[in-house]
Design a protein around this motif. Structure first.
Motif, PDB file in Angstrom:
ATOM      1  N   GLY A  78      47.180  45.079  35.535  1.00 18.63           N
ATOM      2  CA  GLY A  78      46.634  46.403  36.430  1.00 18.63           C
ATOM      3  C   GLY A  78      45.281  45.856  36.897  1.00 18.63           C
ATOM      4  N   ILE A  79      44.668  44.889  35.953  1.00 16.61           N
ATOM      5  CA  ILE A  79      43.263  44.272  36.765  1.00 16.61           C
ATOM      6  C   ILE A  79      43.286  43.827  38.059  1.00 16.61           C
ATOM      7  CG2 ILE A  79      41.246  43.421  35.296  1.00 16.61           C
ATOM      8  CD1 ILE A  79      41.651  45.470  33.905  1.00 16.61           C
ATOM      9  N   GLU A  80      43.663  43.248  37.767  1.00 15.36           N
ATOM     10  CA  GLU A  80      43.911  42.914  39.618  1.00 15.36           C
ATOM     11  C   GLU A  80      44.260  43.890  40.468  1.00 15.36           C
ATOM     12  OE1 GLU A  80      45.635  38.411  39.686  1.00 15.36           O
ATOM     13  OE2 GLU A  80      46.427  38.976  38.403  1.00 15.36           O
ATOM     14  N   ARG A  81      45.013  44.537  40.152  1.00 14.16           N
ATOM     15  CA  ARG A  81      45.242  45.689  40.900  1.00 14.16           C
ATOM     16  C   ARG A  81      43.763  46.557  41.288  1.00 14.16           C
ATOM     17  NH1 ARG A  81      48.653  48.524  39.113  1.00 14.16           N
ATOM     18  NH2 ARG A  81      46.286  50.165  37.966  1.00 14.16           N
ATOM     19  N   ASP A  82      43.161  46.872  40.297  1.00 15.80           N
ATOM     20  CA  ASP A  82      41.722  47.411  40.409  1.00 15.80           C
ATOM     21  C   ASP A  82      40.477  47.036  41.142  1.00 15.80           C
ATOM     22  OD1 ASP A  82      43.439  49.318  39.172  1.00 15.80           O
ATOM     23  OD2 ASP A  82      42.007  49.283  37.184  1.00 15.80           O
ATOM     24  N   MET A  83      40.114  45.685  41.122  1.00 12.56           N
ATOM     25  CA  MET A  83      39.673  44.649  41.564  1.00 12.56           C
ATOM     26  C   MET A  83      39.670  44.653  43.207  1.00 12.56           C
ATOM     27  SD  MET A  83      38.669  41.441  39.188  1.00 12.56           S
ATOM     28  CE  MET A  83      40.205  40.640  39.522  1.00 12.56           C
ATOM     29  N   THR A  84      40.475  44.918  43.658  1.00 12.22           N
ATOM     30  CA  THR A  84      40.830  45.654  45.376  1.00 12.22           C
ATOM     31  C   THR A  84      40.385  46.546  45.628  1.00 12.22           C
ATOM     32  OG1 THR A  84      42.836  46.427  45.117  1.00 12.22           O
ATOM     33  CG2 THR A  84      42.995  44.068  45.301  1.00 12.22           C
ATOM     34  N   ILE A  85      40.910  47.553  44.365  1.00 11.11           N
ATOM     35  CA  ILE A  85      39.606  48.876  45.340  1.00 11.11           C
ATOM     36  C   ILE A  85      37.919  49.050  44.498  1.00 11.11           C
ATOM     37  CG2 ILE A  85      41.626  49.733  45.824  1.00 11.11           C
ATOM     38  CD1 ILE A  85      41.067  51.100  42.889  1.00 11.11           C
ATOM     39  N   GLU A  86      37.816  48.427  43.734  1.00 10.40           N
ATOM     40  CA  GLU A  86      36.561  48.606  43.081  1.00 10.40           C
ATOM     41  C   GLU A  86      35.510  47.473  43.263  1.00 10.40           C
ATOM     42  OE1 GLU A  86      35.017  50.980  41.310  1.00 10.40           O
ATOM     43  OE2 GLU A  86      37.460  52.507  41.359  1.00 10.40           O
ATOM     44  N   PRO A 140      32.665  46.984  42.171  1.00  3.28           N
ATOM     45  CA  PRO A 140      31.850  46.484  40.583  1.00  3.28           C
ATOM     46  C   PRO A 140      32.949  45.299  40.071  1.00  3.28           C
ATOM     47  CG  PRO A 140      30.987  48.764  41.496  1.00  3.28           C
ATOM     48  CD  PRO A 140      32.344  48.247  42.090  1.00  3.28           C
ATOM     49  N   LEU A 141      33.744  45.873  39.624  1.00  3.82           N
ATOM     50  CA  LEU A 141      35.137  45.616  39.078  1.00  3.82           C
ATOM     51  C   LEU A 141      35.331  43.810  39.333  1.00  3.82           C
ATOM     52  CD1 LEU A 141      36.625  45.815  36.251  1.00  3.82           C
ATOM     53  CD2 LEU A 141      38.254  46.302  38.082  1.00  3.82           C
ATOM     54  N   ARG A 142      35.344  43.699  40.463  1.00  2.00           N
ATOM     55  CA  ARG A 142      35.774  42.208  41.129  1.00  2.00           C
ATOM     56  C   ARG A 142      33.980  41.453  41.406  1.00  2.00           C
ATOM     57  NH1 ARG A 142      37.023  44.551  45.393  1.00  2.00           N
ATOM     58  NH2 ARG A 142      34.779  44.185  47.065  1.00  2.00           N
ATOM     59  N   ALA A 143      32.829  42.239  41.096  1.00  7.79           N
ATOM     60  CA  ALA A 143      31.723  41.515  40.504  1.00  7.79           C
ATOM     61  C   ALA A 143      31.442  41.301  39.628  1.00  7.79           C
ATOM     62  CB  ALA A 143      30.713  42.218  41.044  1.00  7.79           C
ATOM     63  N   ALA A 144      32.291  42.259  38.388  1.00  8.40           N
ATOM     64  CA  ALA A 144      32.743  41.041  37.240  1.00  8.40           C
ATOM     65  C   ALA A 144      33.423  40.290  36.738  1.00  8.40           C
ATOM     66  CB  ALA A 144      32.289  42.675  36.080  1.00  8.40           C
ATOM     67  N   LEU A 145      34.092  40.567  37.020  1.00  5.97           N
ATOM     68  CA  LEU A 145      36.169  39.544  36.431  1.00  5.97           C
ATOM     69  C   LEU A 145      36.549  39.339  37.707  1.00  5.97           C
ATOM     70  CD1 LEU A 145      37.206  42.460  33.936  1.00  5.97           C
ATOM     71  CD2 LEU A 145      35.710  41.052  33.102  1.00  5.97           C
ATOM     72  N   GLY A 146      36.300  39.229  38.791  1.00  8.50           N
ATOM     73  CA  GLY A 146      36.745  38.163  40.114  1.00  8.50           C
ATOM     74  C   GLY A 146      36.565  37.610  39.973  1.00  8.50           C
ATOM     75  N   LYS A 147      37.157  36.079  40.222  1.00 10.24           N
ATOM     76  CA  LYS A 147      37.163  34.903  39.958  1.00 10.24           C
ATOM     77  C   LYS A 147      37.216  34.598  41.430  1.00 10.24           C
ATOM     78  CE  LYS A 147      40.741  34.032  36.676  1.00 10.24           C
ATOM     79  NZ  LYS A 147      42.130  33.337  36.248  1.00 10.24           N
ATOM     80  N   PRO A 148      35.688  33.954  41.972  1.00  3.85           N
ATOM     81  CA  PRO A 148      34.522  33.651  40.327  1.00  3.85           C
ATOM     82  C   PRO A 148      34.307  35.904  40.295  1.00  3.85           C
ATOM     83  CG  PRO A 148      33.617  33.211  42.865  1.00  3.85           C
ATOM     84  CD  PRO A 148      34.602  33.312  42.766  1.00  3.85           C
TER      85      PRO A 148
END
Length: 315
Positions: free
Chosen positions: A266-274, A276-284
């Motif tokens: 669920g983390i990768e899905r949420d990063m597509t719409i969030e 701030p989450l992508r900035a914190a836990l994305g790669k990079p």
């Protein structure tokens, strides 16, 4: 204080089997301060010459054998039967008040400098002379209730062995000893990873200064769940920035046996719409694989497996 240092400078080297002079106050305090860096329980009489910095420096300066300083640290730790109530009282008082410990340490060093003892003879091994504050790292992982629980059996045993030492004093010292052990563990983990987050590479040294709160050194298998040996094992630790430390501790990310960083479902899905989450836990900023220096000791797969099965949010 100056008189103590003059007496030290007047000493002659003591060769076995002659009896050494009693420890004076500044030696006792410096032994205690050195215990913040040195895991003295690792050394016996035949291996004392291998004890790390600053034991050898102190031994040369005070004209003692390294084993004498290691024995004094054991007395101060209260892990040696009949070690002496005075040592226990000094250790409990200073280790439970780091501001006082810093003040006494600096007064000892200032007196030494007045007597011509330079930084080569007596290094500032706590790195405080230039204005830094004494900071015990890794303490955010500990709670008073967990420390008390871990000491229940030990406290009873020490009370029987040290009948002349008040129970409250023994408890204070044991609590301080746990925190010092955590400090030494965290220092070792930070050094092993060269003060960089293993998940994103953030350095804890910014603008030429070490910023202790920018990085955390904590356990892979949490302190509360670890044995005494596991709590001190650097292979059970990661250096991480606060965001990635929390993400790992709460199971949002984990690390497999090949050191690949994995997401909880669920983390990768949420990063597509969030964003701030992508900035914190994305790669990079997260790397695909742990960022470890070439000389670093790798984490033990036993601890990684424990985290993956006990902490990681797998479904």
């Amino acid at each position: 204080m100056d008189e103590q240092w003059r007496s030290v400078l007047a000493r002659n080297a003591v060769n076995p089997p002659k009896r050494q002079v009693d420890f004076i106050a500044c030696e006792v305090v410096l032994s205690l301060c050195a215990s913040l860096l040195v895991d003295f329980h690792k050394y016996g009489g035949t291996s004392s010459h291998k004890a790390e910095f600053p034991v050898q420096h102190l031994a040369r300066l005070f004209e003692r054998r390294p084993s004498s300083f290691l024995a004094k640290m054991t007395n101060l730790d209260n892990s040696r039967p009949n070690g002496g109530r005075y040592d226990v009282e000094v250790a409990a008082r200073l280790l439970s008040d780091t501001e006082l410990l810093q003040d006494v340490y600096l007064r000892i060093l200032r007196a030494a400098r007045r007597q011509g003892i330079d930084r080569e003879q007596l290094p500032d091994f706590l790195d405080l002379e230039d204005g830094r504050a004494l900071w015990l790292v890794g303490q955010e992982e500990l709670s008073e209730s967990e420390i008390e629980k871990s000491l229940e059996g030990v406290l009873e045993k020490r009370a029987r062995e040290q009948g002349d030492v008040p129970l409250e004093l023994t408890q204070r010292l044991l609590t301080a000893t746990v925190r010092i052990g955590q400090h030494r563990f965290a220092q070792g983990v930070l050094a092993n990873h060269q003060h960089r987050c293993v998940f994103c590479g953030l350095s804890g040294i910014i603008a030429g200064e070490r910023r202790p709160r920018m990085l955390t050194a904590s356990h892979i298998k949490p302190w509360r769940d670890s044995t005494g040996k596991e709590r001190l094992d650097n292979r059970n630790g990661f250096t991480a920035c606060p965001t990635h430390d929390v993400a790992f501790d709460t199971g949002l990310i984990t690390v497999d046996s090949d050191l690949n960083v994995k997401y909880s479902p669920g983390i990768e899905r949420d990063m597509t719409i969030e964003a701030p989450l992508r900035a914190a836990l994305g790669k990079p900023p997260l790397a695909d694989k742990l960022i470890l220096p070439d000389v670093a000791v790798r984490p033990d797969v036993v601890y990684l497996d424990w985290h993956r099965t006990q902490i990681f949010v797998a479904s």
